[in-house]
Design a protein around this motif. Structure first.
Motif, PDB file in Angstrom:
ATOM      1  N   LYS A 172       0.706  -1.282   0.166  1.00 48.16           N
ATOM      2  CA  LYS A 172       0.020   0.001  -0.068  1.00 48.16           C
ATOM      3  C   LYS A 172       0.901   1.262  -0.094  1.00 48.16           C
ATOM      4  N   GLY A 173       1.981   1.274   0.645  1.00 47.30           N
ATOM      5  CA  GLY A 173       3.039   2.281   0.728  1.00 47.30           C
ATOM      6  C   GLY A 173       3.536   2.507  -0.635  1.00 47.30           C
ATOM      7  N   ASN A 174       3.822   1.536  -1.316  1.00 51.83           N
ATOM      8  CA  ASN A 174       4.433   1.698  -2.821  1.00 51.83           C
ATOM      9  C   ASN A 174       3.201   2.352  -3.842  1.00 51.83           C
ATOM     10  N   LEU A 175       1.943   1.811  -3.638  1.00 52.80           N
ATOM     11  CA  LEU A 175       1.066   2.531  -4.467  1.00 52.80           C
ATOM     12  C   LEU A 175       0.711   3.803  -3.907  1.00 52.80           C
ATOM     13  N   LEU A 176       0.684   4.055  -2.795  1.00 53.40           N
ATOM     14  CA  LEU A 176       0.730   5.720  -2.456  1.00 53.40           C
ATOM     15  C   LEU A 176       1.859   6.397  -2.917  1.00 53.40           C
ATOM     16  N   LEU A 177       2.982   6.079  -3.096  1.00 57.37           N
ATOM     17  CA  LEU A 177       3.943   6.601  -3.649  1.00 57.37           C
ATOM     18  C   LEU A 177       3.904   6.948  -4.874  1.00 57.37           C
ATOM     19  N   GLN A 178       3.524   5.844  -5.878  1.00 58.01           N
ATOM     20  CA  GLN A 178       3.192   6.122  -7.129  1.00 58.01           C
ATOM     21  C   GLN A 178       2.094   7.292  -7.376  1.00 58.01           C
ATOM     22  N   LYS A 179       1.006   6.959  -6.803  1.00 54.97           N
ATOM     23  CA  LYS A 179       0.007   7.869  -6.843  1.00 54.97           C
ATOM     24  C   LYS A 179       0.412   9.465  -6.584  1.00 54.97           C
ATOM     25  N   THR A 180       1.417   9.473  -5.632  1.00 61.90           N
ATOM     26  CA  THR A 180       1.733  11.169  -5.328  1.00 61.90           C
ATOM     27  C   THR A 180       2.641  11.326  -6.593  1.00 61.90           C
ATOM     28  N   PHE A 181       3.624  10.569  -6.857  1.00 64.47           N
ATOM     29  CA  PHE A 181       4.325  11.086  -8.106  1.00 64.47           C
ATOM     30  C   PHE A 181       3.345  11.172  -9.351  1.00 64.47           C
ATOM     31  N   ASP A 182       2.311  10.570  -9.438  1.00 65.84           N
ATOM     32  CA  ASP A 182       1.307  10.741 -10.700  1.00 65.84           C
ATOM     33  C   ASP A 182       0.637  12.169 -10.546  1.00 65.84           C
ATOM     34  N   GLU A 183       0.220  12.460  -9.315  1.00 66.32           N
ATOM     35  CA  GLU A 183      -0.555  13.513  -8.934  1.00 66.32           C
ATOM     36  C   GLU A 183       0.407  14.881  -9.220  1.00 66.32           C
ATOM     37  N   ILE A 184       1.961  14.723  -8.933  1.00 69.58           N
ATOM     38  CA  ILE A 184       2.851  15.654  -9.297  1.00 69.58           C
ATOM     39  C   ILE A 184       3.154  16.019 -10.647  1.00 69.58           C
ATOM     40  N   GLY A 185       3.237  14.863 -11.165  1.00 72.72           N
ATOM     41  CA  GLY A 185       3.113  14.815 -12.809  1.00 72.72           C
ATOM     42  C   GLY A 185       2.374  15.607 -13.722  1.00 72.72           C
ATOM     43  N   ASN A 186       0.979  15.383 -13.091  1.00 70.76           N
ATOM     44  CA  ASN A 186      -0.208  16.089 -13.768  1.00 70.76           C
ATOM     45  C   ASN A 186      -0.369  17.559 -13.500  1.00 70.76           C
ATOM     46  N   ILE A 187       0.399  17.847 -12.407  1.00 74.55           N
ATOM     47  CA  ILE A 187       0.335  19.518 -12.284  1.00 74.55           C
ATOM     48  C   ILE A 187       1.895  20.056 -12.997  1.00 74.55           C
ATOM     49  N   TYR A 188       2.875  19.341 -13.088  1.00 75.54           N
ATOM     50  CA  TYR A 188       3.990  19.601 -13.899  1.00 75.54           C
ATOM     51  C   TYR A 188       4.028  19.101 -15.037  1.00 75.54           C
ATOM     52  N   SER A 189       3.056  19.262 -15.840  1.00 74.73           N
ATOM     53  CA  SER A 189       3.018  18.920 -17.249  1.00 74.73           C
ATOM     54  C   SER A 189       4.070  18.793 -18.297  1.00 74.73           C
ATOM     55  N   GLY A 190       5.024  19.427 -17.891  1.00 77.93           N
ATOM     56  CA  GLY A 190       6.315  19.350 -18.941  1.00 77.93           C
ATOM     57  C   GLY A 190       7.110  18.274 -18.480  1.00 77.93           C
ATOM     58  N   ILE A 191       6.891  17.430 -17.552  1.00 76.65           N
ATOM     59  CA  ILE A 191       7.831  16.217 -17.186  1.00 76.65           C
ATOM     60  C   ILE A 191       7.235  15.245 -17.167  1.00 76.65           C
ATOM     61  N   HIS A 192       7.853  13.984 -17.344  1.00 75.33           N
ATOM     62  CA  HIS A 192       7.161  12.830 -16.877  1.00 75.33           C
ATOM     63  C   HIS A 192       8.155  12.019 -15.710  1.00 75.33           C
ATOM     64  N   ILE A 193       7.486  11.638 -14.730  1.00 72.75           N
ATOM     65  CA  ILE A 193       8.311  10.999 -13.738  1.00 72.75           C
ATOM     66  C   ILE A 193       8.089   9.415 -13.816  1.00 72.75           C
ATOM     67  N   SER A 194       9.212   8.896 -14.142  1.00 75.15           N
ATOM     68  CA  SER A 194       9.146   7.259 -14.172  1.00 75.15           C
ATOM     69  C   SER A 194       9.846   6.770 -12.929  1.00 75.15           C
ATOM     70  N   VAL A 195       9.062   5.785 -12.318  1.00 76.61           N
ATOM     71  CA  VAL A 195       9.350   5.054 -11.086  1.00 76.61           C
ATOM     72  C   VAL A 195       9.782   3.596 -11.222  1.00 76.61           C
ATOM     73  N   VAL A 196      10.957   3.140 -11.284  1.00 76.19           N
ATOM     74  CA  VAL A 196      11.096   1.637 -11.673  1.00 76.19           C
ATOM     75  C   VAL A 196      11.528   0.943 -10.401  1.00 76.19           C
TER      76      VAL A 196
END
Length: 414
Positions: free
Chosen positions: A25-49
């Motif tokens: 659940k922590g990993n899902l929350l982390l990915q969700k947070t980065f996705d939300e940031i990426g939606n606001i900072y539309s000029g970047i893509h955040i890849s989490v591997v």
């Protein structure tokens, strides 16, 4: 009569399942947070591997921030992510009041701070409250004291997380600033161990068949090929300053030690005259040396610039002087600046010689000193490209460090 039970105790896996659930659940929350940031900072893509293969060293993810316009990597860093199913509560007592206390593996702390060359963040995911906090472990020097005080049987130490460091769009630039600082810090920590230029000795061997003055001159030419100043201990950790492998030269205040008596005899023969010329009391010691006076001047000048004024050993009563202060007037942009002739510095900066990389570094630094941050950054980028082509790794590394610092300054001004 009650039901007969077996004497074998059942294993309780509740805590294990809870830990696994918290991690997922922590990993899902982390990915969700980065996705939300990426939606606001539309000029970047955040890849989490995922880097689960690095789990034994405390690395869970690699994050790459990619600029969409040019499809270029802007930043790469590592994360350890911990999820908790219990609400995170800051401490209400002790000297760390207001901070979030969390235990972290002692082995992982050592790896994060002393070994890994990448910026690495520790992340704590508060699953019930849907919040993610970061801790810049590589910038937390206080943790070193707790590591040093850990007992032999201790496997973890406490870290204290600032609850203001919540990962979200509002704090994302602050998060990236600490990534940049961590990257700079780790570069110097890890390079100090791996790179010959920053180690206890150089990957350079003098030609012992040459005259002694040539040996010292060749060593200094190598050490100062890319940089004007070095840690003082590097000047004496190589031959001809040490002869025996077991001898450890050191610098005490303004004095350097050596076990090479012939070297002391050589420097003792130098005579610095009132007109700043150098003659030799025993010419036989410089036999075969071409341009001996200028080589002697360069060697003494480097010692003096690094505040090493004497050379000796334990068995010699009087130390040999290494002082050399050439009397010369200089009106370059740097000298004008340090003489507080600021108008003169500003007027002359565009007319400075920039043939070599070191000259360009000097001018770029003076643009920084005079507040021309954008010009300084432009020059650093140019120098970096030229240093890479010329295979000058030290200069290239310095430009990267400078560009990180200048980037923050420019962003703050604009």
């Amino acid at each position: 009569m009650g039901k007969k039970t077996s004497g074998k105790k059942k294993t309780d896996y509740t805590d294990d399942f809870k830990a696994i659930d918290g991690r997922k659940k922590g990993n899902l929350l982390l990915q969700k947070t980065f996705d939300e940031i990426g939606n606001i900072y539309s000029g970047i893509h955040i890849s989490v591997v995922s880097e689960e293969n690095q789990d034994d060293r405390g690395i869970d993810f690699q994050v790459e921030i990619i600029g969409k316009a040019k499809n270029e990597t802007l930043e790469i860093f590592k994360l350890q992510n911990k999820g908790t199913l219990d609400p995170v509560k800051p401490l209400i007592k002790t000297e760390n009041k207001g901070l979030i206390s969390f235990q972290i593996s002692l082995r992982h702390v050592r790896y994060y701070r002393q070994e890994i060359p990448f910026a690495t963040m520790f992340m704590l995911c508060d699953v019930p409250n849907q919040k993610v906090f970061w801790h810049a472990i590589q910038l937390d020097d206080s943790v070193d004291d707790r590591v040093d005080q850990a007992g032999d049987d201790q496997e973890s130490v406490q870290i204290y997380i600032n609850p203001a460091h919540q990962l979200n769009a509002q704090n994302f630039e602050k998060f990236l600033d600490q990534i940049g600082e961590s990257k700079s810090t780790q570069f110097y920590k890890t390079t100090d161990k791996d790179s010959p230029i920053f180690s206890n000795g150089a990957d350079f061997e003098v030609d012992e068949k040459k005259p002694l003055l040539d040996q010292v001159y060749d060593l200094f030419e190598y050490l100062y090929d890319e940089i004007r100043y070095l840690p003082r201990h590097l000047l004496i950790r190589n031959k001809p300053f040490k002869k025996a492998d077991g001898f450890i030269p050191y610098i005490n205040s303004f004095k350097a030690t050596t076990d090479n008596k012939e070297l002391i005899e050589l420097f003792d023969s130098f005579q610095v005259n009132d007109d700043h010329s150098i003659t030799f009391k025993n010419p036989s010691l410089i036999s075969g040396v071409v341009d001996a006076e200028n080589k002697a001047k360069l060697v003494l000048k480097k010692f003096t610039e690094n505040h090493i004024y004497w050379l000796g050993n334990d068995s010699r009563k009087s130390d040999v002087s290494l002082r050399y202060f050439p009397d010369q007037e200089c009106d370059c942009v740097a000298c004008r600046y340090y003489k507080l002739d600021i108008p003169g510095s500003i007027k002359s900066i565009d007319n400075q010689p920039t043939e070599g990389l070191l000259d360009k570094m000097k001018v770029a630094y003076m643009h920084y000193q005079l507040g021309n941050f954008v010009k300084a950054a432009e020059m650093q980028k140019t120098i970096a490209k030229e240093a890479k082509i010329a295979k000058k790794p030290v200069i290239y590394a310095i430009t990267q460090f400078n560009l990180i610092k200048l980037g923050r300054l420019i962003k703050g001004v604009l």
